[in-house]
Write an enzyme that holds these catalytic residues in place. Structure first.
Site, PDB file in Angstrom:
ATOM      1  N   ILE A 256       0.920  -1.279  -0.107  1.00 59.43           N
ATOM      2  CA  ILE A 256       0.046  -0.377   0.413  1.00 59.43           C
ATOM      3  C   ILE A 256       0.746   1.461  -0.036  1.00 59.43           C
ATOM      4  CG2 ILE A 256      -1.654   1.445   1.790  1.00 59.43           C
ATOM      5  CD1 ILE A 256      -2.710  -0.744  -0.248  1.00 59.43           C
TER       6      ILE A 256
ATOM      7  N   LYS B 212     -15.219  -1.646   7.441  1.00 63.65           N
ATOM      8  CA  LYS B 212     -14.230  -2.268   7.323  1.00 63.65           C
ATOM      9  C   LYS B 212     -13.779  -3.477   7.226  1.00 63.65           C
ATOM     10  CE  LYS B 212     -10.235  -3.434   3.133  1.00 63.65           C
ATOM     11  NZ  LYS B 212      -9.476  -2.229   3.245  1.00 63.65           N
TER      12      LYS B 212
ATOM     13  N   GLU C 104      -2.344  -9.261  10.971  1.00 64.64           N
ATOM     14  CA  GLU C 104      -2.813  -8.792  11.457  1.00 64.64           C
ATOM     15  C   GLU C 104      -4.342  -9.030  12.426  1.00 64.64           C
ATOM     16  OE1 GLU C 104      -2.202  -4.501   9.786  1.00 64.64           O
ATOM     17  OE2 GLU C 104      -3.265  -5.702   8.046  1.00 64.64           O
TER      18      GLU C 104
HETATM   19  N1  LIG Z   1      -1.923  -4.682   0.951  1.00 59.94           N
HETATM   20  C1  LIG Z   1      -3.583  -4.482   0.609  1.00 59.94           C
HETATM   21  O1  LIG Z   1      -4.029  -4.292  -0.701  1.00 59.94           O
HETATM   22  C2  LIG Z   1      -3.846  -3.644   1.953  1.00 59.94           C
HETATM   23  C3  LIG Z   1      -2.950  -3.488   2.675  1.00 59.94           C
HETATM   24  N2  LIG Z   1      -4.063  -2.389   3.899  1.00 59.94           N
HETATM   25  C4  LIG Z   1      -3.706  -1.924   5.297  1.00 59.94           C
HETATM   26  O2  LIG Z   1      -2.246  -1.326   4.959  1.00 59.94           O
HETATM   27  C5  LIG Z   1      -0.897  -2.025   6.042  1.00 59.94           C
HETATM   28  C6  LIG Z   1      -0.130  -1.825   5.060  1.00 59.94           C
HETATM   29  O3  LIG Z   1      -0.135  -2.774   4.593  1.00 59.94           O
HETATM   30  P1  LIG Z   1       1.290  -3.369   3.198  1.00 59.94           P
HETATM   31  O4  LIG Z   1       1.018  -2.466   2.730  1.00 59.94           O
HETATM   32  O5  LIG Z   1      -0.024  -4.920   2.704  1.00 59.94           O
HETATM   33  O6  LIG Z   1       2.222  -4.028   4.510  1.00 59.94           O
HETATM   34  P2  LIG Z   1       3.439  -4.494   3.597  1.00 59.94           P
HETATM   35  O7  LIG Z   1       4.253  -5.599   4.739  1.00 59.94           O
HETATM   36  O8  LIG Z   1       2.876  -4.635   2.213  1.00 59.94           O
HETATM   37  O9  LIG Z   1       4.438  -2.986   3.852  1.00 59.94           O
HETATM   38  C7  LIG Z   1       4.877  -3.237   4.586  1.00 59.94           C
HETATM   39  C8  LIG Z   1       6.099  -2.700   4.843  1.00 59.94           C
HETATM   40  O10 LIG Z   1       6.356  -1.881   5.943  1.00 59.94           O
HETATM   41  C9  LIG Z   1       7.919  -2.266   6.484  1.00 59.94           C
HETATM   42  N3  LIG Z   1       7.989  -1.697   7.663  1.00 59.94           N
HETATM   43  C10 LIG Z   1       8.010  -2.556   8.523  1.00 59.94           C
HETATM   44  N4  LIG Z   1       8.089  -1.821   9.635  1.00 59.94           N
HETATM   45  C11 LIG Z   1       8.683  -0.807   9.422  1.00 59.94           C
HETATM   46  C12 LIG Z   1       9.457   0.545  10.039  1.00 59.94           C
HETATM   47  N5  LIG Z   1       8.956   0.796  11.448  1.00 59.94           N
HETATM   48  N6  LIG Z   1       9.907   1.658   8.981  1.00 59.94           N
HETATM   49  C13 LIG Z   1       9.850   1.136   7.636  1.00 59.94           C
HETATM   50  N7  LIG Z   1       8.978   0.257   7.342  1.00 59.94           N
HETATM   51  C14 LIG Z   1       8.682  -0.936   7.941  1.00 59.94           C
HETATM   52  C15 LIG Z   1       7.971  -4.020   6.264  1.00 59.94           C
HETATM   53  O11 LIG Z   1       9.225  -3.872   6.324  1.00 59.94           O
HETATM   54  P3  LIG Z   1       9.083  -5.654   6.181  1.00 59.94           P
HETATM   55  O12 LIG Z   1       8.393  -6.349   5.682  1.00 59.94           O
HETATM   56  O13 LIG Z   1      10.600  -5.933   6.360  1.00 59.94           O
HETATM   57  O14 LIG Z   1       8.093  -6.000   7.592  1.00 59.94           O
HETATM   58  C16 LIG Z   1       6.986  -3.540   4.659  1.00 59.94           C
HETATM   59  O15 LIG Z   1       8.313  -3.376   3.777  1.00 59.94           O
HETATM   60  C17 LIG Z   1      -1.884  -2.754   6.562  1.00 59.94           C
HETATM   61  O16 LIG Z   1      -2.502  -2.378   7.792  1.00 59.94           O
HETATM   62  C18 LIG Z   1      -2.855  -3.192   5.713  1.00 59.94           C
HETATM   63  O17 LIG Z   1      -4.312  -4.192   6.835  1.00 59.94           O
HETATM   64  C19 LIG Z   1      -5.385  -1.629   3.669  1.00 59.94           C
HETATM   65  C20 LIG Z   1      -5.945  -2.067   2.753  1.00 59.94           C
HETATM   66  C21 LIG Z   1      -5.177  -3.100   1.015  1.00 59.94           C
HETATM   67  C1  LIG Z   2     -11.311  -6.159   0.874  1.00 58.64           C
HETATM   68  C2  LIG Z   2     -10.240  -7.859   0.853  1.00 58.64           C
HETATM   69  C3  LIG Z   2     -11.026  -8.789   2.178  1.00 58.64           C
HETATM   70  C4  LIG Z   2      -9.830  -8.425  -0.077  1.00 58.64           C
HETATM   71  O1  LIG Z   2      -9.535  -9.344  -0.237  1.00 58.64           O
HETATM   72  C5  LIG Z   2      -8.959  -7.338   2.355  1.00 58.64           C
HETATM   73  O2  LIG Z   2      -9.147  -6.492   2.674  1.00 58.64           O
HETATM   74  C6  LIG Z   2      -8.451  -8.076   2.805  1.00 58.64           C
HETATM   75  O3  LIG Z   2      -7.587  -8.739   1.713  1.00 58.64           O
HETATM   76  O4  LIG Z   2      -7.340  -7.551   3.391  1.00 58.64           O
END
Ligand SMILES: NC(=O)C1=CN([C@@H]2O[C@H](COP(=O)(O)OP(=O)(O)OC[C@H]3O[C@@H](n4cnc5c(N)ncnc54)[C@H](OP(=O)(O)O)[C@@H]3O)[C@@H](O)[C@H]2O)C=CC1
Ligand SMILES: CC(C)(CO)C(=O)C(=O)O
Length: 306
Positions: A11, A185, A268
């Site tokens: 994200i 959500k 999570e």
């Molecule tokens: N991906 C998605 O489709 C969606 C995600 N979200 C939410 O967004 C948030 C992020 O998810 P997502 O992007 O999937 O996660 P990712 O694991 O893809 O990205 C998180 C990144 O943050 C890094 N990280 C951890 N600690 C630190 C720190 N202290 N400083 C800097 N970087 C750090 C991680 O490194 P490392 O891997 O080494 O731990 C990793 O590269 C979550 O809360 C998720 O629920 C919401 C909607 C959709």
């Molecule tokens: C909406 C949904 C369920 C889509 O896969 C999602 O937010 C997730 O997987 O974390």
């Protein structure tokens, strides 16, 4: 605007790429050295159905190199919130805003405790994104972002953030009730994510089995009872139908929690089903289904990758 993405994974990478396209000055900060090294060497690679895009961007593992930004996109997983928020203390200035659209609840509370509630803008996103490997992400083709101030005001700073994303062609919505956004959500994730992680069914397949369909309904009903006791209104009339609609609409998706357990990563679940249990305990509302789902996912996490 000067923008720092803290947690430049799926994200963070996607949101940062939107803001780069708007011409904003974006720095990507991530603790994952391999990911940062790949971005530094070959750019952030975004794989879309329409083709592969390569963005030459500034990436670092050292947050202090980012300087003081106007906006932090706070996009680590919930279990990394405390450390990442403390890291942000090194760069925030008096006017720095922090945006979270993380899943689950408790994110705003942790950020507020460490960085001050006055900085926080929160919301949700309907975009999905996956990290394919170091420096490479694959976003969903469509999505939107909904954000608001914690006190519900539509402020100039909120409008500035909305304008920056809108300039990149992103569908943006402002909300005067971020709790409603976050809890709506939350219940989607409550009803889909742990069941996907435990059964390895896709989101849509969860509706095709009486067992998962009824467990989903029960988990969502518990979450709805907790939300009602907290005075939170959903964005939709019928929350279970909404959850089912998202499951149908993302039929082939592997829920993110399933992707986490398949990788042998932490999940999570404590910020999602675990949060329903914790809030239920405070309010005297029983949440046995969410408690069971949480314990099963925690046990699967401990088992690690198969
Ligand atoms: N991906 C998605 O489709 C969606 C995600 N979200 C939410 O967004 C948030 C992020 O998810 P997502 O992007 O999937 O996660 P990712 O694991 O893809 O990205 C998180 C990144 O943050 C890094 N990280 C951890 N600690 C630190 C720190 N202290 N400083 C800097 N970087 C750090 C991680 O490194 P490392 O891997 O080494 O731990 C990793 O590269 C979550 O809360 C998720 O629920 C919401 C909607 C959709
Ligand atoms: C909406 C949904 C369920 C889509 O896969 C999602 O937010 C997730 O997987 O974390």
């Amino acid at each position: 605007m000067k923008i720092t993405v803290v947690g430049a994974g799926a994200i963070g990478g996607l949101f940062g790429s939107f803001l780069c396209k708007s011409g904003e000055e974006v720095t990507f900060v991530d603790i994952n050295r391999e990911h940062v090294a790949a971005i530094q060497a070959a750019g952030l690679i975004i794989e879309r159905q329409s083709g592969t895009e390569v963005l030459t961007v500034k990436a670092t593992t050292n947050i202090e190199e980012a300087g003081t930004p106007d906006l932090i996109i706070f996009s680590v997983k919930a279990y990394d919130n405390q450390q990442a928020a403390e890291d942000c203390l090194k760069i925030v200035g008096p006017d720095t805003i922090v945006l979270t659209v993380q899943n689950g609840v408790g994110n705003v509370e942790t950020l507020s405790a460490v960085l001050g509630a006055g900085r926080i803008i929160a919301g949700t996103t309907a975009f999905g994104c996956t990290v394919l490997g170091p420096g490479r992400i694959k976003p969903s083709e469509t999505g939107s972002i909904s954000i608001g101030e914690l006190d519900g005001r539509i402020t100039p700073r909120l409008e500035r953030v909305v304008a920056a994303f809108t300039k990149a062609g992103v569908e943006m919505h402002t909300s005067q009730n971020v709790d409603s956004l976050i809890w709506t959500k939350l219940l989607v994730n409550v009803g889909i994510n742990p069941l996907g992680a435990i059964t390895l069914l896709t989101n849509g397949q969860l509706l095709e089995h009486e067992e998962t369909k009824s467990l989903q309904a029960a988990a969502v009903a518990e979450g709805a009872a907790v939300a009602k006791a907290k005075g939170i209104e959903f964005m939709t009339e019928n929350i279970l139908e909404h959850v089912r609609g998202v499951a149908r609409g993302t039929y082939n998706n592997k829920a993110s929690m399933r992707q986490d357990v398949e990788r042998g990563s932490r999940t999570e679940v404590l910020a999602i089903n675990g949060a329903i249990v914790a809030e239920g305990q405070k309010l005297g509302i029983p949440t046995p289904v969410n408690e069971t789902l949480t314990k099963l996912v925690k046990a699967i996490e401990k088992r690690g990758k198969i």
